[in-house]
Design a protein around this motif. Structure first.
Motif, mmCIF file in Angstrom:
data_model
loop_
_atom_site.group_PDB
_atom_site.id
_atom_site.type_symbol
_atom_site.label_atom_id
_atom_site.label_comp_id
_atom_site.label_asym_id
_atom_site.label_seq_id
_atom_site.Cartn_x
_atom_site.Cartn_y
_atom_site.Cartn_z
ATOM 1 N N CYS A 446 46.770 -56.517 33.069
ATOM 2 C CA CYS A 446 46.353 -57.431 32.002
ATOM 3 C C CYS A 446 44.832 -57.452 31.864
ATOM 4 N N ALA A 447 44.131 -57.545 32.988
ATOM 5 C CA ALA A 447 42.668 -57.544 32.944
ATOM 6 C C ALA A 447 42.158 -56.206 32.427
ATOM 7 N N GLY A 448 42.807 -55.119 32.825
ATOM 8 C CA GLY A 448 42.406 -53.794 32.367
ATOM 9 C C GLY A 448 42.539 -53.639 30.869
ATOM 10 N N THR A 449 43.622 -54.152 30.308
ATOM 11 C CA THR A 449 43.823 -54.097 28.855
ATOM 12 C C THR A 449 42.676 -54.795 28.129
ATOM 13 N N MET A 450 42.351 -56.006 28.559
ATOM 14 C CA MET A 450 41.296 -56.764 27.880
ATOM 15 C C MET A 450 39.925 -56.125 28.069
#
Length: 711
Positions: A446-450
């Motif tokens: 999730c953090a990587g996507t953002m």
């Protein structure tokens, strides 16, 4: 004397086969086999100590997988010409095998055990990691080591809508599924892989297909075991037990633990409450009793704790933090947290937090892969760090752990297919886990996507991830969404699923019980989809789409392609031209030769610097066309003409001969042009006499009328 060989063959049904052989190699090991498919050969050995250390209360199992460079007829790279620490791909294969084998040893078996798997011969048409689980299980099958159930592992792909077992690397590139499945005859134990947005139903179908192939491989192991002569399983001293102590501990602790578990509390508060109950239980025993059986008191307290917590979930539908089985913990997100990185984000879900950064670079920063079974590079890669403070602990730092390699690989696979194919950057994501209480790998996704969207990477679609759990007593069961660390530890399944709004991109599942029903798996996948979409909504509330461009301080990358014969001119003697150009423009220039073309990557933060490089490239590759007019500037005066430079391609010079200045006879060049004059000339190609380029000013001027001759 030539040893007696025992060989079994596995027919894959498409002209390919696998053989398992024992009796030839490594006969001092407790069990050893050679597994062969094509020209790929793997040696697997299993050895276990005859006695256990009394102080050890767990199974010290080591699964080691190594690829020998000689297997591919290659030398190890670098200065140290010997295989050293395992590569990430080797570590990932170790984890795949370990996760299936570990639950199948007796709970009270604590002898040092090693399963070693070596790639001895490599066939480029056969991917060896798909054979490692089969080899490990077969080595245990012909040993006397206590082992509950034979297993195997296969890779399943789907090519043109058709499932394939153990495809070649070339075929795998055409597939929309790359999954490794590990299973016993009765149940699936492990799933890991990446997919191109497939549905939950398609995933279950692929697992079922793989399971059928695994059953055939286990039957071959049973035949080999019977032919070799099934060894009598060795006896061992199990854990000591005391039913009276167990009853005393359970009577004192069960109701108190149950009461704490059903209230719902934060991790540290709950841990402190359980510790207080444990102290009360220990107070029921004398110092002499604790000295003699304190390990049993702790063991039975853990057993009671596990039973009480699981029963709260099964009976009341309440979890340790007070949530219902389908609830997701509170989520908050933030992007652009770090001011000078190329992209960053914070993702916090409950007591789990990940800080992700994105760094953009050229192909020079690609991750080089150089192993006996694979060579190439990755232009997108992700590194995951799990420091001890994330769980409130102080531990020695011993380098990157196998767990960190595995979790990072899962997150990388979840995101990689959402990076556009025409993205010019090499991208590195680093996830720093700052807090952990369940599923930090999914927080990393999730953090990587953002962070990618914050960096201006034009992701195809955003990706989210969720970890699912399971608690069952054989009859009743509860599927848990977004599991806590304790629920992973006390539960029967850890099932991580990542995907977009349209399908699954990666998964990792570990089953700790025998006989997981497919209907439970299907419910878990359906529940995971609902949770995944909920989390995805939180991400897109924070950043709805990728930023239109990279940040002002981030490098911009421009790609140009030039004919291969111009590469040398751009590099210059000893790299002089390109080095001076990089220094003058503050850019990084990378040149790769692809199909006799020069692919040039220009990376820089100053648009003017990038434009200067583009102008230089245009200058070097400039080729005037016959009969076309071009603007030029006089840069040097000669007695017999003027040297002019194409204004559209600075540095490209040509002689404008005095005879081509004007139609009238020109005595002095300065009568027509002077230094710095700008005008148009016509390109006339190569002079047939001098074989040099020829241009003309007069060719663009009106020709004066001819004077009539006087009689």
């Amino acid at each position: 004397m030539i040893p007696q060989l025992f060989v079994e063959k596995i027919d894959l049904g498409d002209g390919r086969s696998i053989t398992i052989e024992t009796g030839r190699l490594a006969k001092q090991a407790d069990g050893s086999v050679v597994v062969r498919m094509g020209d790929t050969m793997i040696l697997a050995t299993a050895v276990s100590a005859r006695s256990a250390n009394p102080a050890v209360d767990f199974l010290p199992l080591t699964v080691d997988y190594r690829e020998k460079f000689a297997a591919a007829g290659r030398f190890p790279g670098g200065f140290f010409k010997r295989e050293a620490r395992p590569s990430d791909s080797e570590v990932l294969t170790m984890r795949l095998v370990d996760r299936v084998l570990r639950p199948l040893f007796p709970d009270d078996y604590h002898a040092e055990t090693q399963v070693m798997i070596q790639l001895m011969s490599h066939d480029e048409e056969v991917m060896p990691d798909a054979l490692a689980g089969l080899a490990a299980s077969a080595a245990l099958a012909v040993s006397d080591i206590p082992f509950y159930n034979l297993i195997s592992e296969v890779r399943v792909a789907r090519i043109d809508g058709k499932f394939v077992i153990n495809p070649s690397r070339e075929d795998l590139a055409k597939s929309d599924i790359d999954m490794m499945i590990g299973a016993s005859m009765d149940s699936v134990a492990m799933v890991e892989g990446e997919m191109k947005e497939i549905s939950e139903a398609e995933m279950v179908e692929a697992i079922k297909f793989a399971h059928e192939a695994i059953k055939v491989q286990i039957q071959a192991q049973l035949r080999l075991q019977a032919a070799f002569g099934k060894k009598e399983t060795r006896t061992y001293e199990g854990e000591k037990e005391n039913e009276e102590i167990y009853k005393k501990v359970k009577a004192a602790a069960y109701d108190k633990i149950y009461a704490i578990a059903k209230v719902g509390s934060a991790k540290h508060e709950r841990t402190a409450a359980f510790a207080e109950v444990k102290d009360e239980v220990k107070a029921l025993f004398t110092e002499e009793e604790l000295a003699a059986d304190g390990d049993l008191v702790s063991k039975y307290f853990y057993k009671t704790n596990k039973e009480a917590v699981r029963n709260v979930v099964l009976e009341l539908g309440i979890r340790l933090d007070g949530r219902k089985t389908t609830d997701i913990r509170p989520i908050w997100c933030e992007t652009d947290y770090l001011p000078r990185v190329h992209g960053s984000s914070l993702f916090t879900r409950g007591e789990t937090q990940a800080l992700a950064t994105v760094t953009l670079g050229t192909s020079r920063e690609a991750n080089q892969i150089d192993s006996p079974s694979e060579q190439g590079e990755e232009k997108f890669y992700l590194h995951y760090n799990f420091p001890p403070f994330s769980t409130g602990e102080a531990k020695p730092l011993r380098g990157t752990s196998r767990r960190e390699v595995g979790h990072g690989n899962l997150a990388q696979r979840a995101l990689k297919n959402m990076i556009p194919a025409d993205c010019p950057y090499t991208i590195r994501i680093v996830s720093e886990v700052l807090e952990s209480n369940g599923s930090s790998s999914m927080a990393t996704v999730c953090a990587g996507t953002m962070a990618l969207m914050d960096a201006g990477v034009q992701m195809v679609k955003p990706v989210s991830g969720i970890a699912m759990g399971l608690i069952t007593d054989g009859e009743k069961f509860a599927v848990l969404s977004d599991i806590l660390g304790d629920e992973d530890h006390l539960g029967d399944m850890d099932f991580k699923v990542t995907g977009t709004a349209d399908g699954i991109t990666a998964c990792q599942m570990d089953i700790k019980i025998d006989g997981l029903r497919y209907d439970i798996m299907e419910q878990a996948l359906g529940q995971a989809r609902e949770g995944r979409l909920h989390i995805l909504g939180k991400l897109t509330e924070t950043i709805a789409a990728p930023r239109a461009d990279v940040k002002a301080h981030s490098p911009k990358i421009i790609t140009r392609t030039i004919p291969g014969n111009f590469i040398g001119a751009l590099i210059g003697p000893g790299g002089k031209v390109i080095q001076e150009l990089q220094k003058a423009t503050g850019t990084t220039i990378v040149i790769n030769e692809v199909d006799e073309q020069g692919v040039i990557e220009i990376l820089g933060t100053d648009p003017a610097g990038i434009e200067a490089v583009l102008a230089k490239i245009q200058s070097i590759t400039f080729k005037p066309q016959m009969g076309e007019a071009y603007e030029v500037k006089v840069i040097k005066m000669l007695d017999f003409g003027a040297v002019v430079e194409y204004t559209a391609a600075p540095g490209n010079e040509v002689l404008l001969h005095v005879s081509e200045l004007a139609w009238e006879r020109t005595e002095n060049v300065t009568d027509v042009v002077n230094m710095g004059d700008v005008f148009q000339v016509k390109y006339l190609g190569l002079d047939p006499k001098t074989r040099k380029e020829k241009v003309s000013r007069k060719a663009l001027l009106p020709r004066p009328p001819r004077e009539e001759k006087k009689e």
